[in-house]
Design a protein around this motif. Structure first.
Motif, PDB file in Angstrom:
ATOM      1  N   THR A  58     -16.158  71.851 -58.066  1.00  0.00           N
ATOM      2  CA  THR A  58     -16.407  73.141 -58.713  1.00  0.00           C
ATOM      3  C   THR A  58     -15.045  73.784 -58.963  1.00  0.00           C
ATOM      4  O   THR A  58     -14.014  73.228 -58.600  1.00  0.00           O
ATOM      5  CB  THR A  58     -17.248  74.077 -57.828  1.00  0.00           C
ATOM      6  OG1 THR A  58     -16.538  74.337 -56.612  1.00  0.00           O
ATOM      7  CG2 THR A  58     -18.617  73.478 -57.509  1.00  0.00           C
ATOM      8  N   ALA A  61     -14.670  80.906 -60.261  1.00  0.00           N
ATOM      9  CA  ALA A  61     -15.213  81.578 -61.442  1.00  0.00           C
ATOM     10  C   ALA A  61     -15.756  82.936 -61.027  1.00  0.00           C
ATOM     11  O   ALA A  61     -16.705  83.013 -60.265  1.00  0.00           O
ATOM     12  CB  ALA A  61     -16.329  80.740 -62.064  1.00  0.00           C
ATOM     13  N   GLY A  66     -17.908  78.160 -59.687  1.00  0.00           N
ATOM     14  CA  GLY A  66     -18.639  77.842 -60.908  1.00  0.00           C
ATOM     15  C   GLY A  66     -18.494  76.366 -61.185  1.00  0.00           C
ATOM     16  O   GLY A  66     -17.656  75.683 -60.584  1.00  0.00           O
ATOM     17  N   SER A  69     -15.288  73.548 -65.883  1.00  0.00           N
ATOM     18  CA  SER A  69     -15.286  73.910 -67.300  1.00  0.00           C
ATOM     19  C   SER A  69     -14.838  72.706 -68.117  1.00  0.00           C
ATOM     20  O   SER A  69     -14.189  71.790 -67.609  1.00  0.00           O
ATOM     21  CB  SER A  69     -14.354  75.093 -67.544  1.00  0.00           C
ATOM     22  OG  SER A  69     -13.009  74.704 -67.322  1.00  0.00           O
ATOM     23  N   VAL A  97     -22.434  70.900 -62.222  1.00  0.00           N
ATOM     24  CA  VAL A  97     -23.496  71.919 -62.292  1.00  0.00           C
ATOM     25  C   VAL A  97     -24.531  71.661 -61.200  1.00  0.00           C
ATOM     26  O   VAL A  97     -24.943  72.570 -60.478  1.00  0.00           O
ATOM     27  CB  VAL A  97     -24.161  71.920 -63.695  1.00  0.00           C
ATOM     28  CG1 VAL A  97     -25.434  72.755 -63.707  1.00  0.00           C
ATOM     29  CG2 VAL A  97     -23.181  72.420 -64.745  1.00  0.00           C
ATOM     30  N   LEU A 100     -23.243  72.446 -57.640  1.00  0.00           N
ATOM     31  CA  LEU A 100     -23.242  73.885 -57.367  1.00  0.00           C
ATOM     32  C   LEU A 100     -24.654  74.387 -57.076  1.00  0.00           C
ATOM     33  O   LEU A 100     -24.869  75.137 -56.119  1.00  0.00           O
ATOM     34  CB  LEU A 100     -22.636  74.632 -58.551  1.00  0.00           C
ATOM     35  CG  LEU A 100     -22.303  76.081 -58.343  1.00  0.00           C
ATOM     36  CD1 LEU A 100     -21.305  76.260 -57.212  1.00  0.00           C
ATOM     37  CD2 LEU A 100     -21.748  76.666 -59.625  1.00  0.00           C
TER      38      LEU A 100
END
Length: 136
Positions: A58, A61, A66, A69, A97, A100
């Protein structure tokens, strides 16, 4: 990995939550303390997981973590000289994603692992001892 790295918390507002010190440990650390090898699901593509870990599971963010990216993934490719095929870049982003989301879900102390593994005798003994300690 997210489930193992999570630190389980008792339900909010419960007596245990109020009494619980902030010295809680992650599931991985508890297993290590109890000398139980952490259960892991099969990994048919270890090179992808290795790349995910190298890039970072991760990133920072806003007010917390987050998912990776696209800019971070592109920067990693440029820095390492490794050109990921588009499907692999999308998979790494998706894994971030999912990591997380699972890490947040796994904070519930009754959250089962996202895979089904066999229960070792050491785990059974450890839980039995924990119950004896609790119930007397």
């Amino acid at each position: 990995m997210a489930w193992l790295n999570a630190t389980p918390k008792p339900p909010a507002g419960s007596r245990r939550a109020k009494a619980e010190a902030t010295h809680s440990i992650s599931r991985r650390d508890r297993l290590k303390r109890d000398r139980i090898p952490p259960p892991m699901p099969p990994n048919p593509a270890p090179h992808i997981i290795d790349r995910l870990i190298e890039i970072g599971l991760t990133e920072a963010a806003g007010m917390g973590a987050g998912p990776l990216s696209w800019a971070t993934i592109v920067a990693w490719q440029q820095a390492t000289g490794i050109r990921l095929p588009p499907w692999e870049a999308r998979l790494i982003r998706r894994l971030s994603v999912d990591y997380l989301a699972e890490s947040r879900r796994a904070e519930n102390e009754t959250c089962p692992p996202p895979w089904r593994g066999t229960v070792s005798q050491a785990e059974i003994d450890s839980e039995a001892q924990r119950l004896r300690d609790l119930l007397g």
